[in-house]
Design a protein around this motif. Structure first.
Motif, short mmCIF file in Angstrom:
data_model
loop_
_atom_site.label_atom_id
_atom_site.label_comp_id
_atom_site.label_asym_id
_atom_site.label_seq_id
_atom_site.Cartn_x
_atom_site.Cartn_y
_atom_site.Cartn_z
N GLY A 208 46.36 34.68 29.84
CA GLY A 208 44.93 34.75 30.20
C GLY A 208 44.26 35.81 29.34
N GLY A 209 43.51 36.69 29.99
CA GLY A 209 42.82 37.75 29.26
C GLY A 209 43.80 38.74 28.63
N GLU B 95 36.05 30.79 33.15
CA GLU B 95 36.63 31.48 34.31
C GLU B 95 35.54 32.31 35.01
N THR C 5 51.91 38.67 37.52
CA THR C 5 51.74 37.31 37.01
C THR C 5 53.10 36.72 36.64
N VAL D 103 41.75 29.78 40.54
CA VAL D 103 43.08 29.74 39.95
C VAL D 103 44.15 30.17 40.96
N LYS E 14 47.42 43.05 33.92
CA LYS E 14 46.57 43.91 34.76
C LYS E 14 47.20 44.07 36.14
N SER E 15 47.62 42.96 36.71
CA SER E 15 48.13 42.99 38.09
C SER E 15 49.61 43.36 38.17
O1 F6P Z 1 44.93 33.21 35.88
C1 F6P Z 1 43.88 34.09 36.08
C2 F6P Z 1 44.11 35.46 35.60
O2 F6P Z 1 43.97 36.27 36.70
C3 F6P Z 1 43.15 35.87 34.49
O3 F6P Z 1 41.91 36.22 34.94
C4 F6P Z 1 43.90 36.98 33.85
O4 F6P Z 1 43.39 37.31 32.60
C5 F6P Z 1 45.29 36.40 33.82
O5 F6P Z 1 45.40 35.69 35.03
C6 F6P Z 1 46.42 37.38 33.65
O6 F6P Z 1 46.48 38.30 34.69
P1 F6P Z 1 47.29 39.65 34.55
O7 F6P Z 1 46.73 40.44 33.42
O8 F6P Z 1 47.12 40.33 35.87
O9 F6P Z 1 48.74 39.30 34.29
#
Ligand code: F6P
Length: 545
Positions: free
Chosen positions: A151-152, A351, A208, A506, A204-205
């Motif tokens: 993603g981003g 998005e 993922t 999503v 970020k989270s």
């Molecule tokens: O799938 C949606 C999303 O939350 C995007 O907005 C984000 O860029 C991507 O997943 C990756 O998320 P992360 O950086 O938390 O792994």
């Protein structure tokens, strides 16, 4: 506040757009149309004269923006108000471009010092890696970066490094892994040597699935190919807002670069998520990228709506979606280095603005974000441009062209430029039946045949486009260009009164994906879901037995 569709300007636009002359006529009537409808800011020139608009259309669009409180909404974002109402977050990717002496408060705390500290940590790390001071476990310098994120956390670093290829440190290569499909990781691992490879895990989270699975597999590969557990810290770093989870995962605390929940994933390349960019182009160039975006921020905040580039582009997109039922928007980059930009803008816009309810949860009564797609010119001219010219759908286009090439070679660049400008002209003016017939004048066809062919050659024209020029593609102009599209996306979301900064859509897919995973790995036949999903799951299960 009055609903957008109930504003006087909305009804007036509905009437006005119906009686607007063809763009050809608008150009014929006003030789100064370009002078009136072109704008320069932050190293970019926007020609918006090839749009379906006259002075009255523009005034109505600006009225719409004023009544919707656009200027106040812009200020609210920059001031750190909680505009992402469903996640209760400020939206401050712009703070990542702030000067050190600015004060931007989140929960009463100035966030600029933290941003600057992280940038200093990035600069130190970039210096260590690029100078060869940072060594792999056998004492060799790093030659390859493998960036893992999706993603981003993938598109920004990937597209920006691709765009800034002329600025790369020749001693480093960067590889990107996003998809959980093992092929993506395996193909990259075949290219690198564990002794000289640095993995940058960006999430970020830190939750993922794709990124965690790819990182665990990369770690296993490292350990199976000569590295030891004690060497991990020399080869793995992480960028995340969830520092606790990254530490728990085994990342060395010194190797974690923080980011914050007030930076949305699709707006995060300016944060430490941009570490692969900084490694490849150097911290000075990374700072130039930030400076270009900062200049666009200043323009967006300070310029009157009538001469504000992101506002004008956002209003045109709204015009075509809401008043001409355009369902997609094409981005055409006439620069090979910018070939990935449409995919970057696709996530940014779709998005953000793929939403169906307003901030307070009411169903919207107008269309919102279009499908964003595109590619590089001139390739597209020999593929999908046919539909732009003669298809039944109206597809507004953005053409992006640097005036100078990084690779000046013979007549290549002048030909590229001529194609770009020629396409905007063809879309705008089209070809009438009489013109098509006249072109067939000297041929040996019969009159009936000529008439038939002429009908097929007719192009309605009146197809809108923006043209964006820059002198040369540099970190600074690229920064301004990307920030322009970020703010263009904001303008549309603000007018539509939607939340451009969450992405609940999503989430359902992720949850159901996890549920399916458990069923695929189960010993039991799947029976509890719909007939199609059960059958597909069982086919997969049987194939792996
Ligand atoms: O799938 C949606 C999303 O939350 C995007 O907005 C984000 O860029 C991507 O997943 C990756 O998320 P992360 O950086 O938390 O792994």
């Amino acid at each position: 506040m009055t609903k957008l569709t109930q504003q006087a300007a909305w009804a007036q636009l509905e009437a006005q757009t119906k009686q607007l002359p063809h763009m050809r006529a608008l150009f014929n009537a006003d030789p100064k149309r370009f002078d009136k409808m072109a704008l320069s800011a932050c190293g970019l020139l926007l020609d918006y004269s090839k749009n379906r608009a006259d002075e009255q259309t523009l005034n109505l669009l600006f009225d719409l923006a004023k009544t919707a409180g656009l200027s106040e909404k812009i200020r609210a974002m920059f001031n750190g108000e909680i505009i992402n109402n469903t996640e209760k977050r400020a939206v401050l990717h712009t703070a990542l471009r702030a000067n050190a002496d600015e004060v931007i408060l989140v929960d009463g705390v100035n966030i600029v010092p933290e941003v600057k500290q992280t940038q200093a940590k990035m600069a130190k790390f970039v210096q260590a890696v690029t100078s060869g001071k940072w060594k792999g476990y056998t004492g060799k310098a790093i030659t390859d970066i493998v960036s893992i994120g999706i993603g981003g956390s993938f598109l920004g670093p990937k597209i920006v490094t691709q765009a800034l290829r002329p600025y790369w440190n020749p001693a480093l290569k960067c590889h990107f892994v996003a998809n959980v499909d093992a092929t993506s990781l395996c193909e990259k691992l075949r290219l690198v040597d564990p002794e000289t490879t640095l993995f940058v895990m960006s999430s970020k989270s830190f939750g993922t699935q794709e990124t965690l699975t790819n990182t665990l597999s990369a770690k296993a590969w490292f350990l199976e190919n000569g590295g030891a557990q004690a060497d991990i810290a020399k080869h793995f770093v992480a960028v995340t807002s969830n520092v606790a989870k990254a530490t728990e995962f085994g990342m060395d605390a010194d190797n974690i670069f923080p980011m914050w929940d007030w930076v949305g994933g699709r707006y995060s390349l300016w944060s430490a998520i941009g570490l692969p960019i900084a490694l490849l182009i150097g911290m000075d160039n990374f700072n130039e990228l930030l400076a270009g975006a900062k200049a666009m921020d200043k323009h967006f905040v300070e310029a009157p709506l009538e001469s504000n580039m992101p506002v004008i582009m956002g209003l045109f997109s709204l015009l075509y979606g809401n008043f001409y039922q355009a369902q997609s928007h094409v981005v055409l980059t006439y620069d090979h280095y910018l070939r990935g930009l449409p995919a970057y803008f696709q996530q940014l816009d779709m998005e953000s603005n793929g939403k169906s309810v307003t901030l307070n949860g009411d169903k919207v009564d107008h269309s919102t974000g279009p499908v964003i797609w595109g590619g590089e010119g001139t390739n597209g001219q020999h593929a999908y441009h046919q539909l732009l010219h003669q298809g039944t759908a109206l597809i507004p286009a953005d053409f992006i062209l640097p005036l100078q090439s990084h690779n000046p070679l013979g007549e290549h660049h002048v030909q590229l430029a001529s194609n770009c400008i020629g396409q905007t002209q063809a879309l705008m003016q089209g070809r009438t039946f009489d013109e098509a017939l006249a072109e067939l004048e000297g041929s040996s066809l019969s009159q009936d045949e000529k008439a038939l062919i002429a009908k097929h050659k007719v192009m309605e024209g009146n197809k809108p486009s923006n043209t964006l020029l820059m002198n040369k593609l540099t970190p600074e102009t690229l920064g301004a260009l990307i920030a322009l599209y970020e703010h263009r996306t904001f303008v549309q979301g603000a007018l539509w009164d939607i939340n451009s900064f969450d992405q609940w859509g999503v989430e359902l897919g992720k949850t159901l994906g996890n549920d399916v995973l458990a069923r695929l790995q189960s010993q039991q036949e799947a029976t509890a879901l719909d007939a199609s999903s059960n059958a597909l799951i069982n086919l997969y299960r049987r194939s792996t037995i």
